[in-house]
Design an enzyme around this catalytic site. Structure first.
Site, PDB file in Angstrom:
ATOM      1  N   HIS A 100     -15.106  45.209 -26.047  1.00 18.60           N
ATOM      2  CA  HIS A 100     -14.077  45.372 -25.189  1.00 18.60           C
ATOM      3  C   HIS A 100     -14.392  44.688 -23.819  1.00 18.60           C
ATOM      4  CE1 HIS A 100     -11.970  47.786 -21.681  1.00 18.60           C
ATOM      5  NE2 HIS A 100     -11.201  47.479 -22.270  1.00 18.60           N
ATOM      6  N   ASN A 101     -13.439  43.827 -23.275  1.00 14.22           N
ATOM      7  CA  ASN A 101     -13.642  43.031 -21.879  1.00 14.22           C
ATOM      8  C   ASN A 101     -14.858  42.227 -22.166  1.00 14.22           C
ATOM      9  OD1 ASN A 101     -11.224  44.200 -21.162  1.00 14.22           O
ATOM     10  ND2 ASN A 101     -12.511  45.453 -19.342  1.00 14.22           N
ATOM     11  N   GLU A 140     -12.684  40.248 -27.000  1.00 15.71           N
ATOM     12  CA  GLU A 140     -11.441  40.308 -26.018  1.00 15.71           C
ATOM     13  C   GLU A 140     -11.529  39.284 -24.918  1.00 15.71           C
ATOM     14  OE1 GLU A 140      -8.705  43.930 -24.084  1.00 15.71           O
ATOM     15  OE2 GLU A 140     -10.955  43.891 -23.932  1.00 15.71           O
ATOM     16  N   ASP A 199      -8.791  38.554 -21.739  1.00 16.51           N
ATOM     17  CA  ASP A 199      -7.539  38.899 -20.864  1.00 16.51           C
ATOM     18  C   ASP A 199      -7.205  37.695 -20.209  1.00 16.51           C
ATOM     19  OD1 ASP A 199      -7.975  41.225 -21.477  1.00 16.51           O
ATOM     20  OD2 ASP A 199      -8.458  42.436 -19.615  1.00 16.51           O
ATOM     21  N   HIS A 216     -10.761  40.216 -15.388  1.00 19.54           N
ATOM     22  CA  HIS A 216      -9.901  41.629 -15.522  1.00 19.54           C
ATOM     23  C   HIS A 216      -8.849  41.680 -14.248  1.00 19.54           C
ATOM     24  CE1 HIS A 216     -10.485  46.050 -15.745  1.00 19.54           C
ATOM     25  NE2 HIS A 216     -10.179  45.592 -17.058  1.00 19.54           N
ATOM     26  N   GLU A 241      -5.166  39.524 -24.823  1.00 18.03           N
ATOM     27  CA  GLU A 241      -4.334  40.390 -23.773  1.00 18.03           C
ATOM     28  C   GLU A 241      -3.696  39.522 -23.057  1.00 18.03           C
ATOM     29  OE1 GLU A 241      -2.691  43.865 -22.280  1.00 18.03           O
ATOM     30  OE2 GLU A 241      -4.145  43.667 -23.899  1.00 18.03           O
TER      31      GLU A 241
END
Length: 736
Positions: free
Chosen positions: A293-294, A323, A325, A338, A372
């Protein structure tokens, strides 16, 4: 430079600190300055440093720093030293390509030497390191005072008369000091292990050696390896016995026996389970997938740095789902960070270039890019162009064999391919709709899961966004869709659709309809991500999600602790390939499994796990104050279905981290062995405050070898801390 030399992180950084003279640029120094530092303080690459600190050497512009100065320094002058654990990397620039290659190849030889040492060589190196630490005046000898200080450093509280006795026995020349060879003898006497000697005596006819048939008997009765026959016993003698005389007699001495018990074959983890051994031809939905994640973050989610290194570290750890973003960059180039925070930004195209380089270094099986998407249509199109141009044939852009899928392809089918997980216009069958009206994956909090202070709340005034046709066309088997309930999924969902759930929403669904969750995960992928309130990049316990068959259980890989121990423990098996085949009851559509009620499952058979914690060896210090010695205890924790959650611990041993002996037995009942993980934790007991962590090791229950085994401990960040270990005797039997 010779292959016997060693280069350590601490040595390199002390040199950098020393020779820093204002020439440093953005975290790098010239190689000429670096070499001058060696000359200035008369330090060479010698055995007083530790090669195992260095993990790898990367050539060229493979860091943010070197990329930022790429125009000034060509790639053939640049390289990066990568260190284990959480230590920062070191970027270097040589004066010539030849000089760079000389050092790159030399350091790689050192790394290879460190990685290919046998047990005796590792032990010799460890002893040598302690000798150098204890030899304060650097005269190549140790007097009695230095030896007593050494024992404190080694976590030993020992009677001074006994120390003096051993010292005099080793001091053959009666000079009052020990040279290296004499110190080795002293160490050997110091590390005589009565608990191993007693086991040896139980099977040795003459008390001096184990003959072939005696060793075979031990392997059959204690180690449950009787089916391997006498040839296996002979192979162990040839591999671990240091005495040529004993080898010629087909016998094993106590030294060889102890060397075998400390080897990978004597470890708690079944060696064959470490290799790639599972069926890799089943649909993707039938596997647990190591997921991050992230992934771009190295630290917290508010101010922490974003880095390409985070992707490299995750991929080298076996991660198969990363991931990104993605947000609009000011110069037309999409960026990753983020959103709505002060985390630093990195270019999307640099990440894709890094993924091309490292995606398949550790595993050949597919990598999923979980996107994302917060970008405009224009920059989404730029993203699509970068994906196609940089990844080329690695990127999966159409269904396999031109067939509309009725089930997901297998990891084997997708070897060497990168899959995009994102929103898609229409479906694989060709349904078209230019306007995207669904919210992005991590914005599902509007359905009662408003748990993200750092993500934009779509319920405010968010308007439907356009989706780039070019980016949409790259989504094939991982189309992100909103979850409308299990009943809707049963009647409408397609195998290539995937839903994402916050940890809180997933926990609620598990509690309300765990069996339905298991059933859905038999044919579709589910992704779980941490709550947005975890701004410190902490993690949730992944076991609860694995219990219902969720495949992509995404964790913050940069944060050490229990949760990543469980993740590393699960994915250590099957060649660390990042894919673990789920148990049959999580694959067969005709079996309805409830993690809350494992006893109703057909073929239910619980097991008793009995662990005799015998002793510990060379446990590391946690408090570096002089005279401080650990008071170790061992806790065994079981993670699995709710009925299997359990923990128990030994008493603590006062002032002995060197060779503590417990001889205590801990018992557990395992109701669903296919899902259970067992974690061994060693802590420094403190009656006034929280215990300090010393080391741990986690593995699946089904990977445990019975018998007398060593558990080689890992540090908090998952790296080895040799020769620290636990010695245990394990028995597994049917529970009646």
């Amino acid at each position: 430079m010779t292959t016997n030399n060693h280069l350590s992180y601490s040595t390199v950084y002390s040199l950098i600190t020393f020779c820093f003279n204002g020439t440093q640029k953005q975290g790098h120094i010239s190689f000429k300055t670096f070499l001058q530092g060696f000359s200035n303080i008369k330090v060479s690459l010698t055995r007083n440093a530790n090669t195992k600190d260095i993990e790898a050497v990367r050539e060229g512009h493979q860091s943010e720093v070197l990329l930022s100065i790429a125009e000034e320094f060509p790639a053939d002058l640049c390289f990066t030293l990568v260190f284990h654990g959480r230590q920062g990397n070191l970027d270097l620039v040589a004066d010539s390509p030849e000089e760079a290659q000389a050092w790159i190849q030399g350091v790689r030889k050192l790394i290879h030497k460190a990685q290919t040492m046998d047990e005796k060589e590792r032990l010799d190196q460890w002893v040598w390191e302690w000798f150098k630490k204890a030899d304060k005046n650097k005269d190549g000898k140790m007097n009695f005072k230095e030896v007593t200080k050494l024992l404190k450093m080694m976590n030993v509280e020992m009677n001074e008369e006994h120390i003096l006795h051993l010292f005099k026995m080793a001091d053959k020349s009666e000079s009052g000091s020990l040279e290296m060879k004499q110190f080795v003898q002293f160490y050997k006497m110091l590390t005589q292990r009565d608990e191993v000697w007693k086991v040896f005596q139980d099977y040795s006819g003459d008390g001096e050696k184990l003959m072939l048939e005696e060793l075979e008997s031990f392997l059959r009765i204690e180690q449950s390896e009787g089916e391997k026959g006498p040839q296996h016993a002979k192979e162990l003698i040839d591999r671990y016995e240091p005495s040529d005389t004993a080898i010629n007699q087909a016998a094993m001495t106590l030294d060889g026996f102890q060397m075998y018990l400390c080897s990978p074959e004597g470890s708690i983890f079944k060696p064959n389970y470490l290799e790639l051994h599972q069926d890799m031809t089943q649909p993707l939905s039938h596997y647990f997938i190591s997921s991050s994640h992230n992934t771009y973050l190295l630290e917290d989610q508010l101010r922490g740095p974003s880095s390409l290194e985070a992707y490299i570290k995750a991929l080298k750890r076996g991660c198969r789902c990363v991931e990104l973003d993605c947000w609009d960059g000011s110069d037309g180039e999409p960026i990753v960070y983020h959103g709505h925070t002060l985390t630093t930004k990195i270019l999307f195209k640099d990440i894709i270039t890094t993924l091309k380089e490292y995606a398949f270094k550790v595993s050949d099986f597919p990598v999923i890019l979980s996107v994302e998407n917060h970008c405009s249509v224009e920059q989404q199109t730029v993203m699509a162009q970068h994906l196609r141009q940089i990844l080329g044939d690695m990127l999966l852009t159409c269904v396999l064999n031109g067939q509309i899928p009725e089930q997901l392809p297998s990891p084997q089918d997708l070897k060497g391919r990168i899959l995009l997980k994102a929103k898609k216009i229409g479906d694989v069958e060709g349904c078209m709709d230019e306007t995207l009206t669904e919210f992005s994956d991590e914005e599902e909090m509007t359905n009662g899961d408003s748990d993200s202070p750092t993500k934009e709340n779509p319920s405010a005034d968010k308007k439907p966004e356009k989706l780039s046709r070019e980016l949409s066309d790259l989504v094939v088997y991982c189309k992100s869709v909103h979850f409308h309930g299990f009943e809707h999924a049963r009647t409408h969902a397609k195998c290539y659709e995937i839903s994402s759930f916050s940890e809180s929403k997933a926990k609620r669904l598990i509690k309300e309809a765990g069996t339905d969750f298991v059933q859905q995960n038999k044919c579709q992928l589910s992704r779980i991500y941490p709550s947005g309130f975890r701004t410190d990049s902490s993690n949730y316990n992944p076991q609860e999600m694995w219990n219902v068959g969720c495949q992509i259980v995404a964790l913050n890989f940069q944060t050490a602790g229990l949760e990543m121990d469980l993740n590393d423990g699960l994915f250590k098996q099957n060649g660390c390939c990042g894919y673990i085949l789920k148990p049959k009851f999580m694959i067969d559509p005709n079996i309805h499994f409830s993690p809350e009620k494992p006893e109703v499952q057909q073929g239910y058979k619980p097991w008793r796990l009995s662990i005799q914690v015998i002793s510990g060896q060379q446990l590391p210090k946690v408090n570096q104050k002089e005279g401080s010695i650990v008071d170790p205890l061992v806790r065994v924790e079981v993670y699995g279905v709710p009925k299997d959650q359990a923990k128990d611990e030994t008493t603590h041993i006062n002032n002995n981290g060197f060779n503590p002996v417990w001889n205590e037995t801990l018992n557990f009942v395992i109701h669903t062995p296919e899902l259970a993980l067992v974690r061994f934790v060693v802590e420094d007991y403190d009656k006034a405050s929280r215990n300090d962590f010393i080391g741990q090791f986690t593995l699946p229950f089904k990977c445990i070898q019975t018998g007398y085994r060593h558990i080689h401990l890992l540090s908090k960040d998952g790296t080895a801390i040799p020769p620290s270990s636990l010695f245990v005797n394990i028995n597994i039997s049917e529970f009646t």
